[in-house]
Design a protein around this motif. Structure first.
Motif, mmCIF file in Angstrom:
data_model
loop_
_atom_site.group_PDB
_atom_site.id
_atom_site.type_symbol
_atom_site.label_atom_id
_atom_site.label_comp_id
_atom_site.label_asym_id
_atom_site.label_seq_id
_atom_site.Cartn_x
_atom_site.Cartn_y
_atom_site.Cartn_z
ATOM 1 N N ALA A 1 0.804 -1.218 0.000
ATOM 2 C CA ALA A 1 0.000 0.000 0.000
ATOM 3 C C ALA A 1 0.837 1.268 0.000
ATOM 4 C CB ALA A 1 -0.926 -0.005 1.212
ATOM 5 N N ALA A 2 2.132 1.133 0.177
ATOM 6 C CA ALA A 2 2.983 2.317 0.306
ATOM 7 C C ALA A 2 3.475 2.767 -1.052
ATOM 8 C CB ALA A 2 4.162 2.014 1.217
ATOM 9 N N SER A 3 3.380 4.067 -1.309
ATOM 10 C CA SER A 3 3.923 4.600 -2.545
ATOM 11 C C SER A 3 5.424 4.741 -2.414
ATOM 12 C CB SER A 3 3.290 5.956 -2.854
ATOM 13 O OG SER A 3 3.602 6.887 -1.833
ATOM 14 N N GLY A 4 6.120 4.741 -3.535
ATOM 15 C CA GLY A 4 7.564 4.877 -3.520
ATOM 16 C C GLY A 4 8.308 3.607 -3.184
ATOM 17 N N TRP A 5 7.609 2.463 -3.125
ATOM 18 C CA TRP A 5 8.231 1.195 -2.797
ATOM 19 C C TRP A 5 8.131 0.224 -3.967
ATOM 20 C CZ3 TRP A 5 11.079 -0.498 1.254
ATOM 21 C CH2 TRP A 5 11.093 0.294 2.415
ATOM 22 N N ALA A 6 9.140 -0.632 -4.081
ATOM 23 C CA ALA A 6 9.082 -1.765 -4.996
ATOM 24 C C ALA A 6 9.650 -2.974 -4.268
ATOM 25 C CB ALA A 6 9.875 -1.496 -6.269
ATOM 26 N N THR A 7 8.982 -4.111 -4.355
ATOM 27 C CA THR A 7 9.447 -5.326 -3.707
ATOM 28 C C THR A 7 9.435 -6.476 -4.700
ATOM 29 O OG1 THR A 7 7.211 -5.805 -2.930
ATOM 30 C CG2 THR A 7 8.679 -4.659 -1.410
ATOM 31 N N HIS A 8 10.355 -7.414 -4.493
ATOM 32 C CA HIS A 8 10.488 -8.548 -5.405
ATOM 33 C C HIS A 8 10.910 -9.756 -4.584
ATOM 34 C CE1 HIS A 8 11.725 -10.586 -9.227
ATOM 35 N NE2 HIS A 8 12.617 -11.154 -8.427
ATOM 36 N N GLY A 9 10.124 -10.828 -4.625
ATOM 37 C CA GLY A 9 10.461 -12.043 -3.889
ATOM 38 C C GLY A 9 10.405 -13.266 -4.791
ATOM 39 N N GLU A 10 11.353 -14.191 -4.603
ATOM 40 C CA GLU A 10 11.389 -15.428 -5.391
ATOM 41 C C GLU A 10 11.637 -16.606 -4.462
ATOM 42 O OE1 GLU A 10 13.912 -15.631 -8.796
ATOM 43 O OE2 GLU A 10 13.704 -13.505 -9.291
ATOM 44 N N VAL A 11 11.064 -17.763 -4.801
ATOM 45 C CA VAL A 11 11.326 -18.974 -4.042
ATOM 46 C C VAL A 11 11.242 -20.173 -4.976
ATOM 47 C CG1 VAL A 11 8.901 -19.291 -3.356
ATOM 48 C CG2 VAL A 11 10.740 -20.291 -1.959
ATOM 49 N N GLY A 12 12.137 -21.123 -4.777
ATOM 50 C CA GLY A 12 12.129 -22.365 -5.535
ATOM 51 C C GLY A 12 12.526 -23.513 -4.633
ATOM 52 N N LEU A 13 11.928 -24.695 -4.827
ATOM 53 C CA LEU A 13 12.195 -25.853 -3.969
ATOM 54 C C LEU A 13 12.062 -27.127 -4.782
ATOM 55 C CD1 LEU A 13 12.716 -26.968 -1.103
ATOM 56 C CD2 LEU A 13 10.233 -26.996 -0.764
ATOM 57 N N VAL A 14 13.076 -27.997 -4.697
ATOM 58 C CA VAL A 14 13.056 -29.291 -5.385
ATOM 59 C C VAL A 14 13.464 -30.363 -4.384
ATOM 60 C CG1 VAL A 14 14.067 -30.714 -7.204
ATOM 61 C CG2 VAL A 14 13.608 -28.299 -7.632
ATOM 62 N N MET A 15 12.676 -31.461 -4.317
ATOM 63 C CA MET A 15 13.007 -32.605 -3.470
ATOM 64 C C MET A 15 12.795 -33.869 -4.276
ATOM 65 S SD MET A 15 11.476 -31.552 0.277
ATOM 66 C CE MET A 15 9.857 -31.149 -0.367
#
Length: 270
Positions: free
Chosen positions: A21-35
């Motif tokens: 909800a905040a202006s002026g922000w950028a976020t980036h998340g990644e996740v990977g899982l192998v079993m």
């Protein structure tokens, strides 16, 4: 590994959601899982979180990444790294930057590699579909080689740390992105740190396919090359291939990556 990955994913999504909800922000998340279970037991996973915040002509960005892999419960890869950068817009296309990074890879022959750098950057291409920026500067790097003894599965059985090596480095970086369609894009980030003893080159390239406004899939490859690895290290280049689930939320003016291309295009400057 399974519990840790789920916890890191939850933390990443929570941080991304809180910034939504905040202006002026950028976020980036990644996740990977192998079993995999069979004749051998294999587990691998990676997590990445990046964020940037814009205040006037200043942009503050940073990120954390972790990689883990094991075979038959013997760790064969473990890497944790982080970076911070501050950028000041000098004009619509030129900026000053200051940056720092830290890397702790248990299998590349360095107990750690850390550096700080400062210099100037320039936006070379800025169009609706393509963005390209470059940085050139100087800095200082510390790295501590270590002699590794490995078993037949690639696990480390002993470590012998050597003396710390430090000195000035030339810093060069490039950030490139291109959108083929509204849902498909290519990103490439290149970093070179060249010193008297060793030149480290890191290249991260990834293809992103959007599933909706915040979620996408990314297939990426990271290549890290050291021209003069520690004694006993036969490999100069380490490579990692990942397929990750990505969560993105961004103010339309900025990017979560270190590049300031998106931000500066919105400033009323010459």
């Amino acid at each position: 590994m399974r519990t840790g990955s789920v916890a890191l994913l939850g933390a990443a999504l929570a941080i991304c959601g809180s910034a939504r909800a905040a202006s002026g922000w950028a976020t980036h998340g990644e996740v990977g899982l192998v079993m995999a279970r069979g004749a051998t037991t294999t587990e691998s996973g990676d997590v990445k979180l990046e964020a940037a915040h814009e205040i006037g002509r200043w942009t503050y960005s940073g990120g954390l990444a972790a990689l883990y892999a094991s075979t038959n419960h013997i760790t064969t890869q473990q890497d944790v790294n982080g970076h911070l950068q501050v950028s000041l817009a000098l004009s619509k296309r030129t900026f000053w930057f200051g940056s720092g990074r830290y890397d702790r890879n248990l299998f590349n022959g360095f107990a750690y590699q850390e550096s700080v750098a400062s210099g100037l950057g320039r936006i070379l291409v800025r169009s609706h579909s393509t963005k390209l920026s470059a940085e050139l500067g100087a800095g200082f790097r510390r790295e501590r080689p270590e002699l590794l003894t490995l078993n037949s599965l690639g696990g480390v059985t002993s470590r012998t740390r050597e003396a710390v090596e430090e000195g000035a480095v030339l810093h060069a970086a490039m950030q490139f992105s291109h959108s083929f369609t509204k849902s498909t894009s290519l990103k490439d980030e290149l970093l070179v740190e060249s010193g008297a003893r060793n030149t480290m080159t890191s290249n991260n390239i990834s293809l992103h396919v959007k599933m909706n406004t915040v979620l996408s899939l990314a297939a990426g490859m990271q290549l890290v090359n050291n021209t003069n690895p520690p004694a006993g290290q036969a490999r100069h280049t380490d490579s990692v291939v990942t397929v990750n689930l990505v969560y993105d939320f961004k103010d339309s003016k900025i990017s979560a990556s270190p590049t300031t291309t998106d931000l500066f295009s919105s400033l009323d400057m010459p």
